[in-house]
Design a protein around this motif. Structure first.
Motif, PDB file in Angstrom:
ATOM      1  N   UNK A  87      61.338  -7.114  68.164  1.00 45.60           N
ATOM      2  CA  UNK A  87      62.465  -6.241  68.490  1.00 45.60           C
ATOM      3  C   UNK A  87      63.158  -6.716  69.772  1.00 45.60           C
ATOM      4  N   UNK A  88      62.365  -7.099  70.753  1.00 38.73           N
ATOM      5  CA  UNK A  88      62.934  -7.585  72.012  1.00 38.73           C
ATOM      6  C   UNK A  88      63.686  -8.910  71.806  1.00 38.73           C
ATOM      7  N   UNK A  92      67.753  -9.671  72.274  1.00 35.86           N
ATOM      8  CA  UNK A  92      68.294 -10.700  73.169  1.00 35.86           C
ATOM      9  C   UNK A  92      69.195 -11.672  72.420  1.00 35.86           C
ATOM     10  N   UNK A  93      68.731 -12.106  71.252  1.00 32.94           N
ATOM     11  CA  UNK A  93      69.442 -13.158  70.523  1.00 32.94           C
ATOM     12  C   UNK A  93      70.515 -12.636  69.567  1.00 32.94           C
ATOM     13  N   UNK A  94      70.450 -11.357  69.236  1.00 32.01           N
ATOM     14  CA  UNK A  94      71.408 -10.820  68.270  1.00 32.01           C
ATOM     15  C   UNK A  94      72.336  -9.772  68.856  1.00 32.01           C
ATOM     16  N   UNK A  95      72.565  -9.833  70.176  1.00 37.40           N
ATOM     17  CA  UNK A  95      73.367  -8.779  70.824  1.00 37.40           C
ATOM     18  C   UNK A  95      74.803  -8.742  70.293  1.00 37.40           C
ATOM     19  N   UNK A 116      68.586  -8.628  59.615  1.00 35.87           N
ATOM     20  CA  UNK A 116      69.572  -7.531  59.602  1.00 35.87           C
ATOM     21  C   UNK A 116      68.880  -6.189  59.685  1.00 35.87           C
ATOM     22  N   UNK A 117      67.827  -6.028  58.877  1.00 34.28           N
ATOM     23  CA  UNK A 117      67.093  -4.760  58.877  1.00 34.28           C
ATOM     24  C   UNK A 117      66.592  -4.409  60.268  1.00 34.28           C
ATOM     25  N   UNK A 118      66.066  -5.399  60.973  1.00 32.40           N
ATOM     26  CA  UNK A 118      65.516  -5.157  62.303  1.00 32.40           C
ATOM     27  C   UNK A 118      66.614  -4.774  63.296  1.00 32.40           C
TER      28      UNK A 118
END
Length: 375
Positions: A87-88, A92-95, A116-118
């Motif tokens: 999740x972290x 960070x990478x998908x902001x 995507x789900x996460x």
């Protein structure tokens, strides 16, 4: 209403499933704003590169590393820790994807990839997104990466998949067994004779379709040469994908072979190739075996990616629509056995058609419409 179908360009199946759903929406003419989005386009460049390159490298060059990472991240005692770390990392990478979804505020998101789900689940937990999340699991087994309590509805490939979701804590009432969505062309069948004629194949021969995937990987030349040594009346269709070196190699084998061999590079008519075929030899990707089952084509699995494709093979063998082989010689033995036993082959075809879900994409459209009406 605004509906986003979000995939990840990591393996062709996730994108193909998303496009199949989009096509079904277009055909239904709902009037809603429906868009297909690649989630990795909204990830930072380094993450996107390592996500795609790292996956391709591990499955093709370091399968032991992929196997370890797959089962390590699905190990039950470690799941809470892995979920927190994931999740972290995804935050960070998908902001950019977080920002995109918050800005666009789609009424419903259909996810065909766990990234995507996460991302969407994190937004829902933070009360930053109040739309619906429908996740389509694009394999028959279920890795823990797919699991989130924030998913409103899971679309499962089969009852087998539903049982795995339930075993990992998803409530049965949140699961719909609608299948993995395939493109409409796979739901339309050419008569065998018509397909044979259209493809320039020979009538009256046992036709074997060999698919090496988009990269054309595996010992395909050796397998083709071995099968071509049969005394049975076979002909081979060999799809080499984007591997030009492999295509040339198969073309050279075809020139010398007594068995008729039809080589192809990358193709867009796998549906027609399946219509002409008695058996398919392929890796067990979730989408490819779903397409084969819709077509009623039995599957011989000659190689697989440990983890998700291993689960897909287990599904095929459990339901009698496919078999796994470990050697090239065993592949030929299995083909000859199926040729000599029409009853076995017909039974496998019938079971495949029974399990295939040709209406999956349109059923998902109906599910989405039903879900957003309740919003």
């Amino acid at each position: 209403m605004k509906i986003f179908i979000i995939h990840a360009q990591a393996g062709a199946g996730h994108k193909s499933a998303a496009l199949a759903i989009k096509d079904a929406f277009d055909k239904a003419g709902t009037g809603h704003d429906v868009r297909v989005v690649d989630s990795l386009e909204y990830a930072n460049r380094l993450f996107r590169f390592t996500y795609v390159w790292g996956y391709n490298f591990m499955v093709s060059k370091a399968p032991f590393l992929w196997t370890f990472s797959f089962y390590f991240t699905d190990f039950k005692p470690l799941r809470p820790l892995i979920r927190t770390v994931r999740r972290m990392m995804n935050f960070i990478n998908g902001h950019k994807l977080y920002s995109f979804i918050r800005k666009e505020k789609p009424d419903c998101i259909v996810a065909t990839h766990f990234f995507t789900t996460d991302i969407v689940s994190n937004l829902k937990m933070s009360k930053l997104y109040d739309g619906k999340l429908i996740t389509c699991v694009t394999d028959y087994g279920v890795h823990d990466f797919w699991i989130s309590s924030q998913v409103d509805i899971y679309v499962a490939a089969a009852e087998y998949t539903k049982n795995e979701l339930v075993s990992k804590g998803i409530q049965a009432e949140k699961i719909r067994v609608l299948g993995i969505p395939v493109q409409e062309k796979f739901t339309k069948k050419l008569e065998r004779g018509e397909a044979i004629k259209k493809l320039g194949l020979k009538e009256g021969l046992f036709t074997v379709l060999i698919i090496g995937g988009g990269l054309g990987v595996g010992p395909i030349p050796e397998m083709v040469e071995t099968i071509a040594g049969t005394s049975e009346p076979f002909q081979l269709i060999v799809v080499c994908g984007n591997n030009e070196g492999l295509l040339k190699e198969i073309e050279n084998i075809a020139k010398k072979s007594k068995v008729f061999i039809k080589p192809y590079g990358f193709v867009n008519n796998v549906n027609e190739l399946m219509d002409a075929s008695d058996v398919m030899i392929s890796k067990p990707g979730g989408l490819s075996i779903s397409e084969a089952m819709v077509k009623g084509v039995p599957i011989i699995v000659n190689t697989y990616i440990p983890g998700q494709e291993e689960s897909n093979l287990m599904f095929l063998e459990k339901h009698g629509v496919g078999v796994g082989v470990k050697t090239i010689g065993e592949t030929l033995d299995k083909l000859e056995a199926l040729y000599r036993s029409k009853e076995t082959l017909d039974t496998m075809r019938a079971k495949a058609k029974q399990l295939g879900k040709p209406s999956s994409a349109s059923d998902i459209v109906l599910l989405v419409l039903e879900t957003i009406e309740k919003k």
